[in-house]
Design an enzyme around this catalytic site. Structure first.
Site, PDB file in Angstrom:
ATOM      1  N   ASP A  59       0.843  -1.185   0.000  1.00  0.00           N
ATOM      2  CA  ASP A  59       0.000   0.000   0.000  1.00  0.00           C
ATOM      3  C   ASP A  59       0.880   1.237   0.000  1.00  0.00           C
ATOM      4  OD1 ASP A  59      -2.249   1.885   0.921  1.00  0.00           O
ATOM      5  OD2 ASP A  59      -3.276  -0.038   0.884  1.00  0.00           O
ATOM      6  N   HIS A  93      -3.459   5.864   3.892  1.00  0.00           N
ATOM      7  CA  HIS A  93      -4.256   4.719   3.446  1.00  0.00           C
ATOM      8  C   HIS A  93      -3.730   3.409   4.013  1.00  0.00           C
ATOM      9  CE1 HIS A  93      -6.142   1.827   0.662  1.00  0.00           C
ATOM     10  NE2 HIS A  93      -7.100   2.726   0.614  1.00  0.00           N
ATOM     11  N   ASN A 185     -14.763   0.746  -6.205  1.00  0.00           N
ATOM     12  CA  ASN A 185     -15.757   1.717  -5.748  1.00  0.00           C
ATOM     13  C   ASN A 185     -16.445   2.403  -6.911  1.00  0.00           C
ATOM     14  OD1 ASN A 185     -14.969   1.247  -3.085  1.00  0.00           O
ATOM     15  ND2 ASN A 185     -13.424   2.865  -3.153  1.00  0.00           N
TER      16      ASN A 185
END
Length: 377
Positions: A59, A93, A185
């Site tokens: 990430d 994040h 999303n």
């Protein structure tokens, strides 16, 4: 080289993040984490807390937050100058996703709590501070996780693939690693990207605090399971806290669930870990698998206690999965999230202070009309 956007929840362009202050946040964050009550996490953690399991988080890096630092291993930075061990996060994040998986809090009910608070986090920087990353950088992060013998890889991002990324995911599967990935999303994306689209990766969709399909969550035939994804509170950089909405958060929660199962059943292969999670999920929507919830909403206690026959077990007639309904919960208080934006390695969530995740598993995906296994209770 293909750019892979991270599935994050973020503030609108130009807006400043608005996490709770440190003093207020430490005392109230646990009550704001509505997903802990909804998923009966207290009961699940009496059965398993993730001991002996390492979860890799490719990430934006993971800050050594006070609620998380005891579980944070040195990792790697794959991008840029490659200097660092992954324990720095200029974006938030990665820290948010790691906290959802394994935050241990500060005692006395203070601070954030993860699903598997005794699991270890292996931080791997594969995306820049703007949430953008490359498919091959993610591949390198997965390769590093394999080399470090991670048990689970949690990938809160989606996007295009590359030959190297496909090979890396398949290598993780052959290495008996559970790979978990978010489906994406809406409206930034309308179809399930990679690696959630890989047939041996557990693809995670999102639900709200009532257990219904989250409007932000992409739908599709490759969804396996769903988890909380709306106004999810977690850790952030600078010892702060974040709130996010998106399938990034749901992915990290499922990765934490996989850590609980791998800890309680250390001899189960990755394929059976995934099978146990999907077989015990709470069926939602149309009976059986559907394009909003997959096989249903994750049920932590059932995944840790149900008598689940192994893959390949056949019985007549097959019985649909009906797991205990998660406890009702009230969403935590907090300011309204800003509009969702998706950048770089399309992070699966929209954080007031940004966040993201990714992961893979070895199993035969059951889709369409395939019956769920019989579960003895």
């Amino acid at each position: 080289m293909l750019s892979v956007p991270l599935l994050t929840q973020q503030t609108p362009a130009g807006a400043a993040p608005s996490p709770p202050s440190n003093s207020d946040g430490v005392s109230r964050i646990r009550s704001d984490q509505w997903h802990l009550r909804y998923l009966n996490v207290a009961d699940a953690q009496r059965l398993s807390r993730g001991e002996g399991v390492t979860v890799a988080v490719p990430d934006t890096g993971v800050d050594p937050h006070p609620d998380l630092r005891n579980n944070l291993l040195p990792g790697a930075k794959i991008i840029g100058d490659r200097i660092g061990d992954g324990r720095r996060d200029p974006n938030s994040h990665g820290t948010s996703m790691a906290g959802l998986i394994a935050a241990h809090g500060q005692g006395g009910g203070l601070g954030a709590l993860g699903i598997a608070p005794r699991a270890k986090i292996l931080p791997i920087v594969v995306a820049a501070a703007n949430n953008y990353g490359e498919a091959d950088d993610l591949a390198a992060g997965i390769e590093y996780a394999i080399s470090q013998q991670a048990d689970i890889i949690s990938i809160s991002s989606t996007g295009g693939s590359s030959q190297r990324l496909i090979r890396a995911v398949e290598s993780a599967i052959r290495a008996d690693i559970v790979v978990v990935a978010g489906v994406g999303n809406q409206p930034a994306t309308t179809s399930i990207g990679y690696p959630a689209s890989h047939p041996s990766v557990i693809a995670v969709a999102g639900v709200d605090d009532k257990g219904f399909h989250a409007a932000i969550s992409v739908m599709g035939p490759k969804i396996d399971i769903a988890a909380p994804a709306v106004q999810i509170y977690s850790t952030s950089f600078g010892a702060k806290y974040s709130k996010g909405t998106g399938t990034s958060s749901a992915t990290a929660i499922v990765a934490g669930a996989a850590a609980l199962v791998r800890s309680k059943y250390p001899d189960l292969p990755a394929s059976e870990v995934i099978h146990r999670l999907t077989a015990t999920a709470v069926d939602k929507g149309p009976s059986g698998r559907d394009d909003q919830y997959g096989y249903g909403v994750i049920d932590l206690v059932a995944a840790l206690t149900a008598d689940v026959p192994p893959l390949g077990f056949s019985s007549s007639p097959p019985a649909p999965t009906v797991a205990p309904t998660p406890a009702a919960a009230q969403p935590g208080a907090g300011s309204k999230d800003g509009d969702s934006t998706v950048r770089g390695l399309l992070t699966l969530g929209v954080l007031v202070v940004a966040g993201g995740v990714w992961a893979a598993v070895v199993r035969r995906r059951r889709h369409g009309d395939d019956p769920p296994p019989r579960i003895s209770r």
